[in-house]
Structures are given as structure tokens and as C-alpha cells.
Design a protein around this motif. Structure first.
Motif, PDB file in Angstrom:
ATOM      1  N   GLY A 216       2.014  -1.054  11.866  1.00 26.97           N
ATOM      2  CA  GLY A 216       2.604   0.035  11.084  1.00 26.97           C
ATOM      3  C   GLY A 216       1.498   1.281  11.209  1.00 26.97           C
ATOM      4  O   GLY A 216       1.907   2.344  11.202  1.00 26.97           O
ATOM      5  N   LEU A 217       0.281   0.889  11.244  1.00 28.15           N
ATOM      6  CA  LEU A 217      -0.925   1.931  11.051  1.00 28.15           C
ATOM      7  C   LEU A 217      -0.881   2.300  12.531  1.00 28.15           C
ATOM      8  O   LEU A 217      -1.754   3.376  12.816  1.00 28.15           O
ATOM      9  CB  LEU A 217      -2.137   1.220  10.494  1.00 28.15           C
ATOM     10  CG  LEU A 217      -2.057   1.119   8.910  1.00 28.15           C
ATOM     11  CD1 LEU A 217      -3.363   0.501   8.740  1.00 28.15           C
ATOM     12  CD2 LEU A 217      -2.241   2.472   8.218  1.00 28.15           C
ATOM     13  N   ALA A 267       3.095   2.541   7.208  1.00 30.37           N
ATOM     14  CA  ALA A 267       2.820   1.054   7.192  1.00 30.37           C
ATOM     15  C   ALA A 267       3.320   0.449   5.703  1.00 30.37           C
ATOM     16  O   ALA A 267       3.888  -0.775   5.412  1.00 30.37           O
ATOM     17  CB  ALA A 267       1.013   0.900   6.840  1.00 30.37           C
ATOM     18  N   ALA A 268       3.243   1.506   4.518  1.00 26.60           N
ATOM     19  CA  ALA A 268       4.102   1.054   3.288  1.00 26.60           C
ATOM     20  C   ALA A 268       5.484   0.810   3.747  1.00 26.60           C
ATOM     21  O   ALA A 268       6.298  -0.357   2.944  1.00 26.60           O
ATOM     22  CB  ALA A 268       3.881   2.281   2.480  1.00 26.60           C
ATOM     23  N   CYS A 280      -0.727  -5.840   0.055  1.00 28.98           N
ATOM     24  CA  CYS A 280      -0.847  -4.913   0.987  1.00 28.98           C
ATOM     25  C   CYS A 280      -1.363  -3.426   0.398  1.00 28.98           C
ATOM     26  O   CYS A 280      -1.918  -2.680   0.793  1.00 28.98           O
ATOM     27  CB  CYS A 280       0.415  -4.793   1.509  1.00 28.98           C
ATOM     28  SG  CYS A 280       0.449  -6.135   2.844  1.00 28.98           S
ATOM     29  N   ILE A 281      -0.848  -3.230  -0.823  1.00 31.42           N
ATOM     30  CA  ILE A 281      -0.970  -1.980  -1.652  1.00 31.42           C
ATOM     31  C   ILE A 281      -2.369  -1.808  -1.652  1.00 31.42           C
ATOM     32  O   ILE A 281      -2.857  -0.559  -1.278  1.00 31.42           O
ATOM     33  CB  ILE A 281      -0.184  -1.938  -3.093  1.00 31.42           C
ATOM     34  CG1 ILE A 281       1.471  -2.200  -2.799  1.00 31.42           C
ATOM     35  CG2 ILE A 281      -0.205  -0.701  -3.524  1.00 31.42           C
ATOM     36  CD1 ILE A 281       1.865  -2.288  -4.135  1.00 31.42           C
ATOM     37  N   LYS A 282      -3.057  -2.796  -2.388  1.00 32.32           N
ATOM     38  CA  LYS A 282      -4.644  -2.417  -2.748  1.00 32.32           C
ATOM     39  C   LYS A 282      -5.313  -2.561  -1.558  1.00 32.32           C
ATOM     40  O   LYS A 282      -6.401  -1.597  -1.206  1.00 32.32           O
ATOM     41  CB  LYS A 282      -4.997  -3.423  -3.536  1.00 32.32           C
ATOM     42  CG  LYS A 282      -5.120  -4.994  -3.176  1.00 32.32           C
ATOM     43  CD  LYS A 282      -5.886  -5.669  -4.384  1.00 32.32           C
ATOM     44  CE  LYS A 282      -5.959  -7.142  -3.979  1.00 32.32           C
ATOM     45  NZ  LYS A 282      -4.232  -7.729  -4.291  1.00 32.32           N
ATOM     46  N   HIS A 283      -4.929  -3.398  -0.398  1.00 31.24           N
ATOM     47  CA  HIS A 283      -5.710  -3.186   0.780  1.00 31.24           C
ATOM     48  C   HIS A 283      -5.535  -1.865   1.653  1.00 31.24           C
ATOM     49  O   HIS A 283      -6.519  -1.172   1.977  1.00 31.24           O
ATOM     50  CB  HIS A 283      -5.114  -4.406   1.707  1.00 31.24           C
ATOM     51  CG  HIS A 283      -5.363  -5.738   1.362  1.00 31.24           C
ATOM     52  ND1 HIS A 283      -6.706  -5.987   0.586  1.00 31.24           N
ATOM     53  CD2 HIS A 283      -5.052  -6.741   1.455  1.00 31.24           C
ATOM     54  CE1 HIS A 283      -6.664  -7.150   0.107  1.00 31.24           C
ATOM     55  NE2 HIS A 283      -5.803  -7.881   0.617  1.00 31.24           N
ATOM     56  N   GLU A 304       8.553   5.353  -1.857  1.00 30.30           N
ATOM     57  CA  GLU A 304       9.284   4.733  -0.370  1.00 30.30           C
ATOM     58  C   GLU A 304      10.226   3.703  -0.774  1.00 30.30           C
ATOM     59  O   GLU A 304      11.031   3.344  -0.196  1.00 30.30           O
ATOM     60  CB  GLU A 304       8.139   4.573   0.474  1.00 30.30           C
ATOM     61  CG  GLU A 304       7.257   5.501   1.068  1.00 30.30           C
ATOM     62  CD  GLU A 304       8.216   6.701   1.640  1.00 30.30           C
ATOM     63  OE1 GLU A 304       9.163   6.439   2.238  1.00 30.30           O
ATOM     64  OE2 GLU A 304       7.596   7.926   1.581  1.00 30.30           O
ATOM     65  N   GLY A 305       9.804   2.974  -1.804  1.00 26.84           N
ATOM     66  CA  GLY A 305      10.719   1.896  -2.149  1.00 26.84           C
ATOM     67  C   GLY A 305      12.053   2.236  -2.595  1.00 26.84           C
ATOM     68  O   GLY A 305      12.991   1.643  -2.500  1.00 26.84           O
ATOM     69  N   ALA A 306      11.942   3.383  -3.371  1.00 27.62           N
ATOM     70  CA  ALA A 306      13.303   3.852  -3.728  1.00 27.62           C
ATOM     71  C   ALA A 306      14.347   4.175  -2.662  1.00 27.62           C
ATOM     72  O   ALA A 306      15.417   4.411  -2.660  1.00 27.62           O
ATOM     73  CB  ALA A 306      13.225   4.953  -4.731  1.00 27.62           C
ATOM     74  N   ARG A 307      13.849   4.368  -1.324  1.00 31.59           N
ATOM     75  CA  ARG A 307      14.608   4.897  -0.168  1.00 31.59           C
ATOM     76  C   ARG A 307      14.259   3.833   0.911  1.00 31.59           C
ATOM     77  O   ARG A 307      14.743   4.211   2.226  1.00 31.59           O
ATOM     78  CB  ARG A 307      14.413   6.279   0.313  1.00 31.59           C
ATOM     79  CG  ARG A 307      12.884   6.810   0.476  1.00 31.59           C
ATOM     80  CD  ARG A 307      12.882   8.112   0.662  1.00 31.59           C
ATOM     81  NE  ARG A 307      11.578   8.632   0.765  1.00 31.59           N
ATOM     82  CZ  ARG A 307      10.892   9.524  -0.161  1.00 31.59           C
ATOM     83  NH1 ARG A 307      11.433   9.618  -1.220  1.00 31.59           N
ATOM     84  NH2 ARG A 307       9.723   9.770  -0.025  1.00 31.59           N
TER      85      ARG A 307
END
Length: 571
Positions: A216-217, A267-268, A280-283, A304-307
Motif C-alpha cells: 500500500g505504501l 496503506a490505511a 499497523c496503526i502504530k507502525h 477511512e474506516g467509515a468509508r
């Protein structure tokens, strides 16, 4: 980026002839058998986390040899370097499993010492288990020299009587056994059958999630994640990556050209669409800090989770195997489905934009990677909570939602300062249905190093109370999905004097996933009294790596990166 000029004088590794640095290095390298022609080439660090202690790293030496030969064939000069090799299941034995997360930062610093000290020109990272991935990406972002990640693959899992068994299930059933609900013989058999090849855990845990996040990155060759360890396709990616990193050096294509804000958002979205690991969030936050990208990844995951619908359902959140997801198109297939909402103008290690790399991608199984209008789930699999108990954030991994899944919970607190204490209370019957178990002192400073709370979660499930007991912790969690409500990585943590430090037995706690709230129902004047009585803990370690970590680690909001006191104040 500069043009692709292949003038050796451009390389930072080529010191001025006649200087002391040139002379002593030439003496060292001639003694190694290198020629003057070799020493003029782009010098590439092949970063290897090989270890004989863990199956996830056991195949990397052979991969390093293949990668080095590909670099030589492309006109480069490879130097293999070694770093720490943290496997969660191996180095969790000492000091309450607190070495695991801090080893991520040790890897980043180890790479910096060897590569920056030697002034090498590029890095090829052999990435495997879950802490090696962010550690290597942090080093890439910090040093900002051409870097390419090589995904080294997932392991084959096993079967018992025709039923799937993998390493995560061994971990889960160890918790069941501790509570008397899985026999020793069954657990022993599972441990003998769970792993049948080198590579990382076979589910969508942190390792495979971070491999997908790497794609993703834009930091690995397109289509590289996931891949079966030692498969023909993996070896092809190794060879092509070795050739590509030499070109990247001449092109001066560097990580900060690639890892922009748009890339972090991409990436998120990938992690969310795959219902991947909350780790993955903290990384990602730590990598962004090293890259100088001003972004709040908890806010990004919330937005982004909401969509972002859940497009695949790889074990443990669903029925699919990692092999089915791989065959369908993997992370690249996920990105193709999400193409309309991704930042497709970002660069990748290919030198092309993401849009260009996705142009001809084909998805081979519409069930394994579903269209956005027919997802596995239309609600976020990862939810960020806030409230009086988590003023900054807390994280819930829901996975796929079912009609019987509890999304609200309210109950009295049972407070414990360690997993062993809580497990003993569980076994003694002191934790009962309706309780909210608060496990604190597990954060990046309080651990130090986030030893993890999953053992307690699995013990609660093994006791048969998964749906009936909620857990709130400032520690980190495994990629597995539990049956009840578990809130991890509550911020601020206990050691920072966050509200989790003020909770007492019997306090009412309310969790509401739909409302995204986590509240401690205690009057403000009482909390003020408790806050005044709180005393920050003294450092627990007086020497060694954990002592350095404990004194320099920043909060999760800064990715738990290591900074001096001066930089901590500026953060």
C-alpha cells in the motif's frame, strides 16, 4: 529525483581517492577480494534478519544469496548485514514479553549504524515477521536512501483430522488449556502440526497485514504481497527486486519520494479493506514520524474506516485461507478494487505511479476479493474509540459483524496490573459475566514495551466467557479476533497518568462501538482527587536495552518512536 546518470562519482559511497577514508576502506575491501572496479559500483545493503531460533526467518539466508547475485548481475555491489530477528513466539519468554515491540526500534537503529556509518548507496530489505517490517521501513524513512522491501512469504499451515490448524490457533488454544478447556495432548498435537514450511504466520495477522501495508505504501514490487515462502513466485520477486534496487540508486528514487501522506492513507485503506491487524496503526505512525510526514494515523483509520468496506475475509476473521487471497490477487487486488478512492498519483518503487501499476491488474476470484458494492462487510472492521477513559484513542478489532455480536457493553471494573494476576483471578472465579476487566501497566512506557494482553483475552475465551466479559487495556493485542469486546492500546496509558490509571474496582465502564465511545462513569471531582494522588512510576529497568527504551520512548500518538527529551518536548 535526478536523472538516471550512471556516473560513479555521484555515489556517496565513492570517497575521494587519496583520503584516509578511501585508503583504509580500500585496504579492507581488497582483503575481502573486491576489485577497484567492484568498489566503484553502487553499494547495496542486503538487510537480513536471519535466525535459527524461529521458522519465520529460517529461509532468509538462501534468499540473501539470491538477492546478492541479482544485485551483482545488475551492476551493483551487495553487502549483507544482519539485525535482530524478533519472533513474537520466541522472544516473548523474557521480562514479560516486553522485548517484542522495542526490537522494532532496535532494528531501525541497527540498520542506521551499519548503512549510514558505511555510507552505502541503497538498501534491499528482506522482510519477514511483523516487527521487522516496520523497523526496516522506519530505517528507510529516516535515512532516505533508495530502498526496496522484499516480501519473504507466509508459511504453510497444517491439518489435524482434516481440520485447519495454524500457529495463531496454537496460541489461542494455549489460553483455552490454561482454563481447562483444551487437553494437553490436543495442544501438543496442534503445536506439532501447525507449521509446515518457513515464513510468517499464515493468517491476516500483523505480519501479512504489514506486508500488505508495504505494498500500500508503494515500497515493494507490485503484486509481491502476500506470497508463499520459497514459492517460484517469491524467488522471481527476489531476483527482480535485486535488479531493481540498483536502478533505483542511479535514479535517486528515495523513500520520501514514495512514502507521502497519500501513500500512508492508501496503506490505511488497504489494512481496513482486508480487516488487517490493529498493530499497523502504530507502525504506520512510527514510519510517518521517521519520514517527516505530519499525519495522525488514528484519525486516518477513523476517517477511512467509515468509508472503506471489508473486501476479503482471511482467517482469523473469515473462512478464506491466505492462499486463496494470494491466488485472487492479494493486496494488489484489494488496491484495484479500491482504485477509485486511492491516491493513484503517488509514486512506487517501480518509478511509476500507483495508477500506472494498477492499470492491468486482474482479480481472479470475486469472492476472495469482493467488489466494493458487494463486500464481506460494509461496517469498519477496526474502530477507534474515544471518551473519558480514552481521551486520545482506544482500538477495537471487530472483524466481520454478525447479528449476535455485542457492540455495547456496560459493567463494573475489575482492575489488574498484570496478565498473570488477571489470569489467576479468572481461574479462581473472581471474574464473572458482566465484568469489564481493566488490564493496565502494559503500554509502551508501563511495560515497558507493550508485552501484550492477548494471553488474557484467550484465557477469558477459554473460560467460555468471551461474549460476556469486556476487556480494556493499554497493552497491544494479537491479530486474532475475539468473541467479546476488547479495547486495546488505550491512550494515554497508565504510565502517562491517563484515566486508565485512575480506574478502581467497581467503577462503571461503558463501551459503545457504534457511537465510538469508551467512558469511565466517575464524577469529575472524584477523578480529580484520584489524579492528584497518582504518582508517575519510576523506571523499572536500570540497565540494558529496555532501560534505554523506557526512558526515551514517546507515546503511541508518536508511533512509540524513540526520541531525546528535547524532541519529546517538540512532539
Amino acid at each position: 529525483m535526478t536523472s538516471d546518470s550512471r556516473d560513479p562519482s555521484r555515489l556517496r559511497s565513492n570517497f575521494e581517492e587519496g583520503t584516509s577514508r578511501w585508503a583504509v576502506r580500500r585496504a579492507q575491501w581488497r582483503a575481502l577480494g573486491l576489485t577497484d572496479e567492484d568498489m566503484a559500483k553502487p553499494k547495496i545493503a542486503v538487510v537480513n534478519t536471519s535466525s535459527e531460533m524461529a521458522i519465520c526467518f529460517s529461509h532468509l539466508d538462501a534468499i540473501a544469496e539470491k538477492a546478492k547475485q541479482a544485485i551483482r548481475d545488475a551492476g551493483g555491489l551487495p553487502f549483507e548485514i544482519r539485525t535482530a530477528a524478533p519472533s513474537d513466539f520466541i522472544i516473548s519468554g523474557g521480562r514479560g514479553a516486553t522485548y517484542i515491540l522495542p526490537t522494532r526500534d532496535l532494528i531501525a537503529n541497527d540498520i542506521e549504524v551499519q548503512v549510514e556509518g558505511a555510507q552505502l548507496d541503497g538498501m534491499l530489505m528482506l522482510t519477514s515477521c511483523d516487527k521487522t517490517v516496520p523497523g526496516q521501513l522506519m530505517a528507510a524513512a529516516r535515512q532516505d536512501i533508495p530502498t526496496l522491501m522484499v516480501i519473504c512469504g507466509y508459511q504453510a499451515s497444517g491439518e489435524i483430522d482434516g481440520e485447519h490448524v495454524d500457529i495463531e490457533e496454537v496460541f489461542l488454544h494455549a489460553g483455552y488449556h490454561a482454563q481447562g478447556n483444551t487437553s494437553f495432548d490436543r495442544l501438543k498435537e496442534m503445536s506439532e502440526q501447525a507449521i509446515r514450511s518457513p515464513g510468517v504466520c499464515s493468517g491476516m495477522g500483523t505480519a501479512n497485514s504489514m506486508h500488505s501495508v508495504t505494498e500500500g505504501l508503494g515500497m515493494c514490487l507490485p503484486g509481491a504481497a502476500p506470497v508463499a515462502a520459497n514459492s517460484e513466485r517469491m524467488w522471481d520477486y527476489v531476483a527482480r527486486s535485486g535488479a531493481r534496487i540498483v536502478d533505483m540508486v542511479w535514479e535517486d528514487l528515495r523513500p520520501r519520494h514514495i512514502m507521502t501522506e497519500g501513500a500512508f492513507r492508501n496503506a490505511a485503506r488497504v489494512d481496513l479493506a482486508q480487516a488487517g491487524s490493529i498493530n499497523c496503526i502504530k507502525h504506520l505512525q512510527s514510519i510517518a514520524v521517521e519520514a517527516g510526514v505530519d499525519i495522525d494515523m488514528w484519525k486516518v483509520f477513523d476517517e477511512e474506516g467509515a468509508r472503506t468496506p471489508v473486501l476479503t475475509a482471511v482467517r482469523p476473521i473469515g473462512p478464506l485461507s491466505i492462499e486463496e487471497f494470494d491466488a485472487a490477487g492479494g493486496a494488489q487486488g484489494t488496491m484495484k478494487r479500491l482504485e477509485a478512492v486511492l491516491d493513484t498519483d503517488v509514486l512506487t518503487v517501480t518509478g511509476q505511479t500507483l495508477g500506472e501499476t494498477l492499470r492491468d491488474v486482474v482479480i481472479h476470484d470475486d469472492n476472495a476479493i469482493r467488489p466494493v458494492d458487494d463486500p464481506w462487510g460494509d461496517k469498519p472492521a477496526i474502530v477507534i474509540l474515544k471518551g473519558t477513559l480514552a481521551p486520545e484513542a482506544g482500538v477495537v478489532k471487530i472483524g466481520l459483524r454478525t447479528p449476535d455480536r455485542k457492540l455495547q457493553f456496560r459493567g463494573p471494573a475489575k482492575v489488574y496490573d498484570g496478565s498473570a494476576e488477571a489470569e489467576a483471578a479468572l481461574l479462581a472465579g473472581e471474574i464473572t459475566p458482566g465484568d469489564v476487566v481493566v488490564l493496565r501497566g502494559q503500554g509502551v512506557r508501563g511495560g515497558p514495551g507493550m508485552g501484550g494482553a492477548s494471553r488474557l483475552v484467550f484465557a477469558v475465551e477459554g473460560r467460555g466467557m468471551g461474549p460476556d466479559v469486556a476487556i480494556v487495556t493499554d497493552g497491544q493485542l494479537s491479530g486474532l479476533v475475539n468473541k467479546g469486546l476488547v479495547v486495546g492500546e488505550v491512550q494515554p496509558e497508565w504510565a502517562e497518568g491517563g484515566p486508565i490509571a485512575l480506574v478502581q474496582d467497581g467503577d462503571m465502564i461503558a463501551i459503545d462501538v457504534e457511537a465510538k465511545t469508551l467512558d469511565l462513569e466517575v464524577a469529575e471531582d472524584e477523578l480529580a482527587r484520584r489524579r492528584e494522588a497518582f504518582r508517575p512510576p519510576e523506571p523499572t529497568q536500570d540497565s540494558g536495552w529496555l532501560s534505554i527504551y523506557e526512558r526515551t520512548v514517546q507515546p503511541l500518538s508518536r508511533g512509540a518512536t524513540l526520541m531525546t527529551d528535547a524532541r519529546r518536548g517538540n512532539g
